[in-house]
Design an enzyme around this catalytic site. Structure first.
Site, short mmCIF file in Angstrom:
data_model
loop_
_atom_site.label_atom_id
_atom_site.label_comp_id
_atom_site.label_asym_id
_atom_site.label_seq_id
_atom_site.Cartn_x
_atom_site.Cartn_y
_atom_site.Cartn_z
N ASN A 37 0.69 -1.16 -0.01
CA ASN A 37 0.07 -0.03 0.05
C ASN A 37 0.76 1.35 0.08
OD1 ASN A 37 -2.29 1.63 0.32
ND2 ASN A 37 -2.79 1.17 2.29
N HIS A 122 -14.84 -4.91 9.76
CA HIS A 122 -14.81 -3.46 10.41
C HIS A 122 -15.90 -2.91 10.74
CE1 HIS A 122 -10.51 -3.34 8.23
NE2 HIS A 122 -10.83 -4.48 8.82
N TYR A 150 -12.67 3.06 17.28
CA TYR A 150 -13.34 4.55 17.37
C TYR A 150 -12.17 5.29 16.49
CZ TYR A 150 -13.33 9.40 18.85
OH TYR A 150 -13.39 10.69 18.81
N ASP A 183 -8.11 -2.11 17.35
CA ASP A 183 -6.74 -1.76 16.73
C ASP A 183 -6.19 -0.66 16.64
OD1 ASP A 183 -4.46 -1.78 14.95
OD2 ASP A 183 -5.50 -2.15 13.15
N HIS A 185 -3.18 0.62 16.28
CA HIS A 185 -2.10 1.15 14.92
C HIS A 185 -0.59 1.60 15.67
CE1 HIS A 185 -3.42 1.54 10.80
NE2 HIS A 185 -3.78 0.27 11.24
N GLU A 209 -5.11 -4.83 19.32
CA GLU A 209 -4.41 -5.25 18.14
C GLU A 209 -3.15 -3.79 17.87
OE1 GLU A 209 -6.01 -5.37 14.40
OE2 GLU A 209 -4.28 -5.04 13.11
N GLU A 235 1.06 -7.17 11.69
CA GLU A 235 0.81 -6.89 10.35
C GLU A 235 1.87 -6.12 9.59
OE1 GLU A 235 -2.90 -4.51 11.09
OE2 GLU A 235 -1.72 -2.86 9.99
N ARG A 256 -0.65 -11.92 13.47
CA ARG A 256 -1.27 -10.99 12.66
C ARG A 256 -0.56 -10.67 11.22
NH1 ARG A 256 -5.76 -8.95 11.30
NH2 ARG A 256 -5.55 -6.69 11.32
N ASP A 289 -6.23 -3.43 1.47
CA ASP A 289 -5.05 -3.53 0.61
C ASP A 289 -4.51 -4.73 0.13
OD1 ASP A 289 -4.62 -2.20 3.31
OD2 ASP A 289 -2.70 -2.81 2.78
N GLU A 312 -9.55 -11.45 9.45
CA GLU A 312 -10.14 -10.30 9.10
C GLU A 312 -10.69 -10.21 7.64
OE1 GLU A 312 -6.99 -7.18 8.86
OE2 GLU A 312 -8.40 -5.64 9.19
#
Ligand code: KDG
Ligand code: MG
Length: 381
Positions: A37, A122, A150, A183, A185, A209, A235, A256, A289, A312
């Site tokens: 991506n 999601h 959120y 998640d 991030h 996550e 990921e 993941r 992606d 997912e």
């Protein structure tokens, strides 16, 4: 069976995907996913200039050998560009092997351990009310694993306290049954992540996550010391060895990794095997992606491994409309009554690419959001 042709398709049926095509002297063709991506052109160049010329003439059935060749023999290991390229090659070779054996890939991986792979959807949104509405919609379709992120506007700083409050409100609204995933991030420091995890304990998450950034596995010890919350990570890993300390030290509960970045089906199986010995399950990455080809490869692995946890799922057609069906056909299907996905019993990965249609959707440069902290400094997205 020799590799006689290689090609790359950079197509945009809604978003950019980089697809690898491998042809053999027996007329069998395989497809793989090498999408990275925001950096698609770098992988395209790696394939065209470096990997494809070195693949010509190799035996298409020697997947392990080719994997070792491109991971070790080129000296430079891993990295997002080279390992996404290798992922595309690896998936295409498994597709060829399945078509050659006249069997779906999951049969070559040892056969089914399950009838379908449970998925999560999601349901994230900028307001808690919208999240709850999305969750109710998913539940009505039989999906009971929900990612309830959120997230404010994409470029905005993520307020971790709001994440905790919103997730608690979602749990109150939905009751104890649905499994909830959050998640963040890599947006927390270790002690912040420990606090977020502790505050989320009463919500009984399926997992939290990417609580911290991926570089330092020791950071997970701080979170583990404080909270009994399942953790998922991987990921962002592009070298399978990056996942090892987290699994071997039992610092996470879910692997993941992304089959489109870690090097394809071959290393994903090995990582799942290591996870099995530590009671760590898989939750392979399946974001928008990852192309439908990469998703198909992932579901074949999900169906064959004993320690599958959750998958997912991106609802490609729902997000990108008919453009997806123009390019891809035969990929995994969501089965409403089970809340899971399954692949067809066609040989190989069971997904085909319409080359003319793919060529018709032209690449456009894009990149991930680039958020900043309120003081202007760089923040992870
Ligand atoms: O390219 C980045 C995405 O794949 C990532 O933001 C998605 O975090 C993600 C997820 O869990 O699906
Ligand atoms: Mg994620």
């Amino acid at each position: 069976m020799q590799i006689t042709g290689t090609d790359v398709f950079l197509t945009r049926p809604g978003r950019n995907y980089l697809l690898v095509k491998i042809e053999t002297n027996e007329g069998i063709v395989g497809w793989g996913d090498a999408t990275l991506n925001g950096r698609e052109k770098a992988v395209e160049a790696a394939l065209e200039h470096h990997i494809f010329p070195e693949l010509q003439g190799h035996s298409a059935t020697r997947i392990q050998d080719i994997w070792q060749m491109f991971f070790r023999q080129t000296y430079w290991r891993g990295g997002p560009v080279l390992n996404s390229a290798l992922s595309g090659v690896d998936m295409a070779l498994w597709d060829i092997k399945g078509k050659c054996a006249d069997l779906p890939v999951y049969e070559l991986l040892g056969g089914r351990t399950r009838e379908y792979a449970d998925v999560y959807r999601h349901c994230g949104a900028p307001t808690t009310d919208e999240i709850i509405e999305n969750c109710r919609d998913a539940l009505a379709r039989g999906i009971d694993h929900l990612r309830v992120n959120y997230h404010p506007q994409t470029d905005e700083y993520l307020d971790l306290q709001r994440v905790v409050e919103s997730t608690a409100d979602v749990r109150d609204a939905l009751g104890p049954r649905p499994e909830l995933i959050v998640d963040i991030h890599g947006r927390a420091d270790p002690i912040e992540a420990a606090r977020v995890a502790t505050e989320l304990e009463p919500v009984r998450l399926f997992y939290l996550e990417d609580p911290v950034r991926p570089e330092n596995p020791d950071a997970f010890e701080t979170i583990r010391r404080h909270a009994a919350v399942p953790l998922a990570m991987g990921e962002l890993f592009t070298n399978p060895w990056e996942m090892l300390p987290l699994v071997e030290r039992e610092l996470v509960d879910y692997i993941r990794t992304d089959l489109g970045h870690i090097g394809g089906i071959t290393p994903a199986l090995k990582l799942a095997g290591i996870g099995e010995h530590h009671y760590v399950r898989t939750a392979f990455h399946g974001p928008p992606d990852l192309s439908p080809v990469g998703f198909a490869a992932t579901v074949h692995v999900d169906l064959s491994i004993p320690n599958f946890g959750i998958q997912e799922m991106t609802e490609y057609e729902r997000i990108y409309g008919e453009r997806i069906a123009d390019v891809f056909s035969g990929g995994p299907e969501f089965i409403e009554k089970t809340g899971g996905v399954d692949v067809s019993d066609e040989p190989g990965l069971g997904i085909e690419v319409n080359e003319d249609a793919a060529r018709g959707y032209e690449y456009e440069r894009s990149h991930l959001p680039m958020p900043r902290n309120p003081d202007g400094s760089v923040q992870d997205w």
